[in-house]
Design an enzyme around this catalytic site. Sequence first.
Site, mmCIF file in Angstrom:
data_model
loop_
_atom_site.group_PDB
_atom_site.id
_atom_site.type_symbol
_atom_site.label_atom_id
_atom_site.label_comp_id
_atom_site.label_asym_id
_atom_site.label_seq_id
_atom_site.Cartn_x
_atom_site.Cartn_y
_atom_site.Cartn_z
ATOM 1 N N HIS A 48 -4.078 6.632 -2.342
ATOM 2 C CA HIS A 48 -4.821 7.027 -3.542
ATOM 3 C C HIS A 48 -4.778 8.531 -3.801
ATOM 4 O O HIS A 48 -5.613 9.044 -4.551
ATOM 5 C CB HIS A 48 -6.277 6.559 -3.435
ATOM 6 N N ARG A 73 -2.332 7.195 6.087
ATOM 7 C CA ARG A 73 -2.442 5.905 5.397
ATOM 8 C C ARG A 73 -1.266 5.782 4.444
ATOM 9 O O ARG A 73 -1.125 6.570 3.508
ATOM 10 C CB ARG A 73 -3.752 5.770 4.617
ATOM 11 N N ASP A 87 8.781 8.754 11.764
ATOM 12 C CA ASP A 87 9.808 9.751 12.036
ATOM 13 C C ASP A 87 9.317 11.159 11.709
ATOM 14 O O ASP A 87 9.719 12.142 12.346
ATOM 15 C CB ASP A 87 11.085 9.462 11.247
ATOM 16 N N GLU A 152 -9.831 -5.584 3.323
ATOM 17 C CA GLU A 152 -10.663 -5.094 2.222
ATOM 18 C C GLU A 152 -10.739 -6.048 1.034
ATOM 19 O O GLU A 152 -11.004 -5.614 -0.096
ATOM 20 C CB GLU A 152 -10.162 -3.722 1.761
ATOM 21 N N ASP A 178 -12.935 -1.513 -2.047
ATOM 22 C CA ASP A 178 -12.176 -2.671 -2.499
ATOM 23 C C ASP A 178 -12.869 -3.976 -2.123
ATOM 24 O O ASP A 178 -12.816 -4.956 -2.883
ATOM 25 C CB ASP A 178 -10.766 -2.640 -1.920
#
Length: 258
Positions: A48, A73, A87, A152, A178
């Site tokens: 987000h 996230r 990585d 969620e 959510d």
Amino acid sequence: MPAPLNPFKKALSEGETLFGCWLGLANGYTAEIMGTAGFDWLLIDGEHSPNDLPTIRDQLQVVSASDSHPIVRVPIGETWIIKQVLDAGAQTVLVPMVESADQARELVRACRFPPVGDRGVGYAMARASNFGQTTNYGPTADAQICLLVQVENRAGLAALDEILQVEGVDGVFIGPADLAASLGHLGDMMHDTVQSTIMDALQRISASGKAAGILSTDDAMTRASLDAGARFVAVGLDVVMLAQAARTTASKWRDGLK
């Protein structure tokens, strides 16, 4: 030389309670400031916030140099993006919208090298291995990756007990905003039904032996979550902190002189 120890994963496995903060400003300079604040962990949000791989990398660099552990996230639970952030140096990944045990198992494979997983073997040129200087990175990296999955919505809740049985999932994070929307209470995380659902889920996660997580900026909800077994708890968001402080300061002087 093996992959570096993941202190966040180790602390959770030892039952510690860790407090964190969301990073949504998508900027290395502000992430560096947040790294001086004293949080146990800082989450770099790719879902987000206006982050891409270079901005995530920049924040990993500065947060890794602080006493806070960086978590990334990803925007979606796909192998290609998980591979890229691993990585880039992330050792702890949070994946949103996990709705089934099969999906959780795919995410575990995305975090592990073959033959047990699907993570691409290109670490010799990656920041994760200090560009090849961590000579034993490949055989030792899997054990230091911490996978957190986010439950969620109604589908995730229905599958929670099965998700908790998936080996390789280190923790389950309940997404309150959510979840509230999925339960028919968009914008009202404090609704009694939402709160009781959250606390029940946290208790089930904790009872399973996996780490339970939550984001809460309400003190009463935070305390209730801790009592329900939450062990990695975000208690702030940098965007909200900046916005609130700016508005308070502006109002103090603009409205105070009227």
